[in-house]
Design a protein around this motif. Sequence first.
Motif, PDB file in Angstrom:
ATOM      1  N   GLY A   1      -4.879   2.684   3.798  1.00 59.96           N
ATOM      2  CA  GLY A   1      -3.949   3.345   4.449  1.00 59.96           C
ATOM      3  C   GLY A   1      -4.665   4.265   5.580  1.00 59.96           C
ATOM      4  O   GLY A   1      -3.995   4.440   6.735  1.00 59.96           O
ATOM      5  N   ASP A   2      -5.811   4.767   5.090  1.00 52.11           N
ATOM      6  CA  ASP A   2      -6.527   5.541   5.867  1.00 52.11           C
ATOM      7  C   ASP A   2      -7.132   4.972   7.203  1.00 52.11           C
ATOM      8  O   ASP A   2      -7.146   5.361   8.214  1.00 52.11           O
ATOM      9  N   VAL A   3      -7.858   3.855   6.625  1.00 53.69           N
ATOM     10  CA  VAL A   3      -8.476   3.172   7.880  1.00 53.69           C
ATOM     11  C   VAL A   3      -7.321   2.713   8.917  1.00 53.69           C
ATOM     12  O   VAL A   3      -7.551   2.810  10.325  1.00 53.69           O
ATOM     13  N   LEU A   4      -6.140   2.451   8.611  1.00 55.58           N
ATOM     14  CA  LEU A   4      -5.160   1.798   9.534  1.00 55.58           C
ATOM     15  C   LEU A   4      -4.480   2.966  10.323  1.00 55.58           C
ATOM     16  O   LEU A   4      -4.385   2.971  11.544  1.00 55.58           O
ATOM     17  N   ALA A   5      -4.400   4.393   9.454  1.00 58.48           N
ATOM     18  CA  ALA A   5      -3.887   5.320  10.159  1.00 58.48           C
ATOM     19  C   ALA A   5      -5.210   5.569  11.472  1.00 58.48           C
ATOM     20  O   ALA A   5      -4.540   6.241  12.681  1.00 58.48           O
TER      21      ALA A   5
ATOM     22  N   VAL B   1       0.805  -1.079   0.104  1.00 65.06           N
ATOM     23  CA  VAL B   1      -0.187   0.117  -0.185  1.00 65.06           C
ATOM     24  C   VAL B   1       0.685   1.185  -0.163  1.00 65.06           C
ATOM     25  O   VAL B   1       1.882   1.268   0.760  1.00 65.06           O
ATOM     26  N   GLY B   2       0.548   1.967  -0.945  1.00 65.75           N
ATOM     27  CA  GLY B   2       1.383   3.533  -0.906  1.00 65.75           C
ATOM     28  C   GLY B   2       0.529   4.623  -0.748  1.00 65.75           C
ATOM     29  O   GLY B   2      -0.214   4.575   0.418  1.00 65.75           O
ATOM     30  N   ARG B   3       0.512   5.731  -1.401  1.00 61.43           N
ATOM     31  CA  ARG B   3      -0.248   6.789  -1.009  1.00 61.43           C
ATOM     32  C   ARG B   3      -1.701   6.898  -1.410  1.00 61.43           C
ATOM     33  O   ARG B   3      -1.986   6.209  -2.208  1.00 61.43           O
ATOM     34  N   ASP B   4      -2.453   7.795  -0.807  1.00 58.74           N
ATOM     35  CA  ASP B   4      -3.849   8.011  -1.076  1.00 58.74           C
ATOM     36  C   ASP B   4      -4.625   6.899  -1.463  1.00 58.74           C
ATOM     37  O   ASP B   4      -5.141   6.378  -2.062  1.00 58.74           O
ATOM     38  N   THR B   5      -4.637   5.620  -0.025  1.00 54.67           N
ATOM     39  CA  THR B   5      -5.529   4.639  -0.224  1.00 54.67           C
ATOM     40  C   THR B   5      -6.356   4.507   1.027  1.00 54.67           C
ATOM     41  O   THR B   5      -6.170   4.889   2.099  1.00 54.67           O
ATOM     42  N   PHE B   6      -7.675   3.904   0.474  1.00 57.65           N
ATOM     43  CA  PHE B   6      -8.568   3.695   1.741  1.00 57.65           C
ATOM     44  C   PHE B   6      -7.939   2.663   2.849  1.00 57.65           C
ATOM     45  O   PHE B   6      -8.119   3.208   4.089  1.00 57.65           O
TER      46      PHE B   6
END
Length: 256
Positions: free
Chosen positions: A167-171, A160-165
């Motif tokens: 990534g946002d969920v995990l953050a 997973v890199g930039r601007d991903t759903f």
Amino acid sequence: MALRDDTGAAVAPPDRVRRVVSLVPSLTEAVAATDPGLLVGATDWCTHPAGLDVVRVRGTKNPDLDRILALRPDLVVANEEENRASDLAALREAGICVWVTVVRTLDQAMVSLRRMLAEACGLPVPAWLEEAERVWAAQPEPERRRSAVIPVWRRPWMVVGRDTFAGDVLARLGVDNLYAGHPERYPRIPLEELVAARPDVVVLPDEPYRFTADDGPESFPGIPCALVSGRHLTWYGPSLVTAPDVLRAQLAKEAP
């Protein structure tokens, strides 16, 4: 009345949508959980809800366009990341109304689902979506933050890199993607580089690649790995209601 989907394209569904084909598993589940009678077709990868009895139209990347046309859908729902622009263009050229979603953050997912269900499908906003919004709005600030590598494929390794759903969920759960600043959204990174990055945890979902206890963790010796539900990490639909609890519990079960 002409509407505009998430890409800004004009879409003119009929006043009453009666037949929907979904080309995205999470959208299939979203429509089925709201009004199952609307769905007449879905991809082979649409596994939820269990027992879904509709015509299958192959995969997200290779849909059977002739079969879709034969179903005479009032509306086809799709996603700009999961479906090929050429397939969607072919459906439009054949006179099919196509609604395309764009989802790269949790907030964007909530808005996109509301618009697709209410504006495109003509349905009332479902209780499960309102509950998902409440659940995520009530999430506490994480007590600690951890860095992570999030593979989605191997041979070659992709993360997973930039601007991903995802990534946002995990953050939002206190897990920060080490490759969030990468210029690509799903970069190919050599395993040696992933290991050398020394993340606090490696998050291994069971889709699109099915990582398991015997397939994945062995590649990251000395780094804790967490096996998580790909559906709860990457799907935007009814699974959003339970995703925080499911993912938080799985992230806590790190395998050395």
